[in-house]
Design a protein around this motif. Structure first.
Motif, PDB file in Angstrom:
ATOM      1  N   ILE A   1      -2.638   2.325  11.776  1.00  0.00           N
ATOM      2  CA  ILE A   1      -3.176   3.656  12.037  1.00  0.00           C
ATOM      3  C   ILE A   1      -2.388   4.332  13.149  1.00  0.00           C
ATOM      4  O   ILE A   1      -2.077   5.537  13.061  1.00  0.00           O
ATOM      5  N   GLU A   2      -2.061   3.586  14.189  1.00  0.00           N
ATOM      6  CA  GLU A   2      -1.265   4.147  15.280  1.00  0.00           C
ATOM      7  C   GLU A   2       0.074   4.676  14.762  1.00  0.00           C
ATOM      8  O   GLU A   2       0.512   5.775  15.135  1.00  0.00           O
ATOM      9  N   TYR A   3       0.719   3.909  13.898  1.00  0.00           N
ATOM     10  CA  TYR A   3       1.992   4.354  13.324  1.00  0.00           C
ATOM     11  C   TYR A   3       1.809   5.663  12.563  1.00  0.00           C
ATOM     12  O   TYR A   3       2.563   6.631  12.782  1.00  0.00           O
ATOM     13  N   LEU A   4       0.817   5.724  11.683  1.00  0.00           N
ATOM     14  CA  LEU A   4       0.625   6.921  10.871  1.00  0.00           C
ATOM     15  C   LEU A   4       0.205   8.123  11.710  1.00  0.00           C
ATOM     16  O   LEU A   4       0.542   9.262  11.394  1.00  0.00           O
ATOM     17  N   ALA A   5      -0.528   7.870  12.789  1.00  0.00           N
ATOM     18  CA  ALA A   5      -0.973   8.963  13.654  1.00  0.00           C
ATOM     19  C   ALA A   5       0.176   9.580  14.431  1.00  0.00           C
ATOM     20  O   ALA A   5       0.076  10.723  14.891  1.00  0.00           O
ATOM     21  N   THR A   6       1.275   8.840  14.575  1.00  0.00           N
ATOM     22  CA  THR A   6       2.382   9.316  15.402  1.00  0.00           C
ATOM     23  C   THR A   6       3.675   9.511  14.620  1.00  0.00           C
ATOM     24  O   THR A   6       4.682   9.925  15.190  1.00  0.00           O
ATOM     25  N   ALA A   7       3.662   9.235  13.325  1.00  0.00           N
ATOM     26  CA  ALA A   7       4.862   9.360  12.491  1.00  0.00           C
ATOM     27  C   ALA A   7       4.895  10.751  11.871  1.00  0.00           C
ATOM     28  O   ALA A   7       4.327  10.992  10.804  1.00  0.00           O
ATOM     29  N   GLY A   8       5.592  11.670  12.540  1.00  0.00           N
ATOM     30  CA  GLY A   8       5.509  13.080  12.174  1.00  0.00           C
ATOM     31  C   GLY A   8       6.095  13.457  10.835  1.00  0.00           C
ATOM     32  O   GLY A   8       5.831  14.556  10.335  1.00  0.00           O
ATOM     33  N   PHE A   9       6.896  12.583  10.213  1.00  0.00           N
ATOM     34  CA  PHE A   9       7.514  12.910   8.924  1.00  0.00           C
ATOM     35  C   PHE A   9       6.883  12.109   7.786  1.00  0.00           C
ATOM     36  O   PHE A   9       7.433  12.044   6.691  1.00  0.00           O
ATOM     37  N   VAL A  10       5.740  11.513   8.032  1.00  0.00           N
ATOM     38  CA  VAL A  10       5.079  10.689   7.012  1.00  0.00           C
ATOM     39  C   VAL A  10       3.768  11.353   6.618  1.00  0.00           C
ATOM     40  O   VAL A  10       2.875  11.540   7.456  1.00  0.00           O
ATOM     41  N   THR A  11       3.624  11.711   5.348  1.00  0.00           N
ATOM     42  CA  THR A  11       2.373  12.280   4.856  1.00  0.00           C
ATOM     43  C   THR A  11       2.228  12.005   3.363  1.00  0.00           C
ATOM     44  O   THR A  11       3.228  11.830   2.650  1.00  0.00           O
ATOM     45  N   GLY A  12       0.985  11.921   2.912  1.00  0.00           N
ATOM     46  CA  GLY A  12       0.705  11.664   1.506  1.00  0.00           C
ATOM     47  C   GLY A  12       0.958  10.236   1.072  1.00  0.00           C
ATOM     48  O   GLY A  12       1.033   9.954  -0.126  1.00  0.00           O
ATOM     49  N   GLN A  13       1.061   9.304   2.026  1.00  0.00           N
ATOM     50  CA  GLN A  13       1.454   7.937   1.710  1.00  0.00           C
ATOM     51  C   GLN A  13       0.283   6.964   1.738  1.00  0.00           C
ATOM     52  O   GLN A  13      -0.719   7.193   2.407  1.00  0.00           O
ATOM     53  N   GLN A  14       0.459   5.866   1.008  1.00  0.00           N
ATOM     54  CA  GLN A  14      -0.500   4.767   0.995  1.00  0.00           C
ATOM     55  C   GLN A  14       0.196   3.535   1.566  1.00  0.00           C
ATOM     56  O   GLN A  14       1.107   2.996   0.951  1.00  0.00           O
ATOM     57  N   LEU A  15      -0.236   3.117   2.741  1.00  0.00           N
ATOM     58  CA  LEU A  15       0.373   1.973   3.418  1.00  0.00           C
ATOM     59  C   LEU A  15      -0.491   0.735   3.189  1.00  0.00           C
ATOM     60  O   LEU A  15      -1.605   0.634   3.710  1.00  0.00           O
ATOM     61  N   VAL A  16       0.021  -0.199   2.391  1.00  0.00           N
ATOM     62  CA  VAL A  16      -0.705  -1.437   2.100  1.00  0.00           C
ATOM     63  C   VAL A  16      -0.465  -2.424   3.240  1.00  0.00           C
ATOM     64  O   VAL A  16       0.682  -2.724   3.585  1.00  0.00           O
ATOM     65  N   VAL A  17      -1.549  -2.913   3.825  1.00  0.00           N
ATOM     66  CA  VAL A  17      -1.459  -3.874   4.930  1.00  0.00           C
ATOM     67  C   VAL A  17      -2.281  -5.095   4.515  1.00  0.00           C
ATOM     68  O   VAL A  17      -3.479  -5.184   4.768  1.00  0.00           O
ATOM     69  N   ASP A  18      -1.623  -6.027   3.842  1.00  0.00           N
ATOM     70  CA  ASP A  18      -2.355  -7.148   3.237  1.00  0.00           C
ATOM     71  C   ASP A  18      -1.617  -8.473   3.338  1.00  0.00           C
ATOM     72  O   ASP A  18      -1.953  -9.430   2.631  1.00  0.00           O
ATOM     73  N   GLY A  19      -0.599  -8.555   4.207  1.00  0.00           N
ATOM     74  CA  GLY A  19       0.134  -9.803   4.331  1.00  0.00           C
ATOM     75  C   GLY A  19       0.866 -10.207   3.068  1.00  0.00           C
ATOM     76  O   GLY A  19       1.216 -11.378   2.888  1.00  0.00           O
ATOM     77  N   GLY A  20       1.102  -9.245   2.180  1.00  0.00           N
ATOM     78  CA  GLY A  20       1.804  -9.515   0.934  1.00  0.00           C
ATOM     79  C   GLY A  20       0.938 -10.060  -0.182  1.00  0.00           C
ATOM     80  O   GLY A  20       1.432 -10.407  -1.262  1.00  0.00           O
ATOM     81  N   MET A  21      -0.378 -10.114   0.027  1.00  0.00           N
ATOM     82  CA  MET A  21      -1.270 -10.777  -0.937  1.00  0.00           C
ATOM     83  C   MET A  21      -1.233 -10.125  -2.314  1.00  0.00           C
ATOM     84  O   MET A  21      -1.272 -10.822  -3.335  1.00  0.00           O
ATOM     85  N   THR A  22      -1.144  -8.786  -2.377  1.00  0.00           N
ATOM     86  CA  THR A  22      -1.151  -8.134  -3.682  1.00  0.00           C
ATOM     87  C   THR A  22       0.174  -8.287  -4.416  1.00  0.00           C
ATOM     88  O   THR A  22       0.272  -7.930  -5.592  1.00  0.00           O
ATOM     89  N   ARG A  23       1.191  -8.815  -3.735  1.00  0.00           N
ATOM     90  CA  ARG A  23       2.496  -9.021  -4.371  1.00  0.00           C
ATOM     91  C   ARG A  23       2.674 -10.449  -4.897  1.00  0.00           C
ATOM     92  O   ARG A  23       3.666 -10.741  -5.555  1.00  0.00           O
ATOM     93  N   ARG A  24       1.718 -11.311  -4.593  1.00  0.00           N
ATOM     94  CA  ARG A  24       1.882 -12.720  -4.960  1.00  0.00           C
ATOM     95  C   ARG A  24       1.090 -13.043  -6.216  1.00  0.00           C
ATOM     96  O   ARG A  24      -0.112 -12.761  -6.293  1.00  0.00           O
ATOM     97  N   MET A  25       1.727 -13.649  -7.170  1.00  0.00           N
ATOM     98  CA  MET A  25       1.060 -14.093  -8.395  1.00  0.00           C
ATOM     99  C   MET A  25       0.381 -15.428  -8.122  1.00  0.00           C
ATOM    100  O   MET A  25       1.025 -16.379  -7.669  1.00  0.00           O
ATOM    101  N   ILE A  26      -0.927 -15.481  -8.357  1.00  0.00           N
ATOM    102  CA  ILE A  26      -1.706 -16.695  -8.106  1.00  0.00           C
ATOM    103  C   ILE A  26      -2.312 -17.164  -9.417  1.00  0.00           C
ATOM    104  O   ILE A  26      -3.012 -16.420 -10.104  1.00  0.00           O
ATOM    105  N   TYR A  27      -2.024 -18.392  -9.780  1.00  0.00           N
ATOM    106  CA  TYR A  27      -2.529 -18.971 -11.032  1.00  0.00           C
ATOM    107  C   TYR A  27      -3.656 -19.944 -10.732  1.00  0.00           C
ATOM    108  O   TYR A  27      -3.661 -20.629  -9.713  1.00  0.00           O
ATOM    109  N   ALA A  28      -4.618 -19.990 -11.629  1.00  0.00           N
ATOM    110  CA  ALA A  28      -5.750 -20.912 -11.462  1.00  0.00           C
ATOM    111  C   ALA A  28      -5.262 -22.364 -11.544  1.00  0.00           C
ATOM    112  O   ALA A  28      -4.335 -22.672 -12.262  1.00  0.00           O
TER     113      ALA A  28
END
Length: 256
Positions: A229-256
């Motif tokens: 949040i601090e980054y987005l609050a002070t990053a003057g050229f960043v708007t309309g973005q979705q910043l995923v902060v999940d430790g990479g979890m949504t990028r990892r394929m997990i099999y049962a």
């Protein structure tokens, strides 16, 4: 003390509490809205009295939001609001089978997050537009979720609310710029137990399997989101973005 002010909805506990304290530590003035009066009282005791305003309000209810922002406007005394963090919501995503989901229950999830973001953003706009255009100007940060991108069973209303919040983010960014930037943070698994009020506080208890789900090697912490949040609050050229902060979890394929 900075002349910057941040307003955090759902500021009494969890990510909201951690964010309020993080920015307080940076010297910002802090406004926190929450339904939980006791949680707000605890938060206020941890911040300088002259730099903190807490208001008990249900951010999904129009009358509460209008009344709260009248108090905020008076407290600011003509100064701008630098950043609005739309963080309020229902933490538990599980709503049960779709065929058993009552409309009133569906609406609770939508109002707590999506409707609240609309209501608070609408009321905050005149205060945000007071901010000088130099540096990063004013911004809104919506706290969405990786559940807007992927789901577990029976989480329809939560996922819909967060997905709607992502769409609202880019819609507002296009319409409110350049005066106000709008971005979203999508937290993954964030441990909020230590950031509850005293009667509900819990120590983290994560297994090796919990940690191994994350390419970063651990479960997320509230501080990870506060720094985003601090980054987005002070990053003057960043708007309309979705910043995923999940430790990479949504990028990892997990099999049962």
């Amino acid at each position: 003390m900075s002349d910057r002010t941040i307003l955090v909805t759902g500021g009494g506990s969890g990510i909201g509490r951690g964010t309020a304290l993080h920015f307080g530590g940076l010297g910002w003035r802090v406004v926190a809205l929450d339904r939980d009066e006791a949680a707000l009282a605890e938060l206020a005791s941890l911040l300088p009295a002259e730099a903190c305003l807490t208001i008990t309000a249900d951010c999904g209810q129009e009358a509460d939001v209008i009344a709260a922002f009248r108090q905020v406007d008076a407290w600011l005394g003509g100064a701008p609001l630098t950043c609005l963090v739309n963080n309020s919501g229902i933490a538990d995503p599980a709503c049960g089978p779709l065929e058993d989901l009552a409309l009133a229950d569906w609406q609770r999830w939508i109002d707590a997050s999506l409707t609240a973001a609309f209501l608070c953003s609408r009321q905050a706009l005149p205060l945000l537009r007071r901010a000088a255009p130099d540096q990063a100007g004013a911004s809104i940060v919506n706290i969405s979720s990786t559940r807007a991108l992927q789901s577990e069973p029976d989480t329809y209303a939560y996922a819909a609310a967060k997905g709607g919040l992502d769409a609202l983010t880019h819609a507002m960014a296009v319409s409110l710029g350049p005066q106000v930037r709008v971005n979203a943070v999508l937290p993954g698994w964030i441990e909020t137990g230590p950031w509850q009020k005293a009667t509900e506080r819990k120590a983290p208890d994560h297994s090796a399997a919990d940690r191994e789900q994350h390419p970063a090697g651990r479960v997320g912490e509230v501080a990870d989101i506060a720094r985003a949040i601090e980054y987005l609050a002070t990053a003057g050229f960043v708007t309309g973005q979705q910043l995923v902060v999940d430790g990479g979890m949504t990028r990892r394929m997990i099999y049962a």
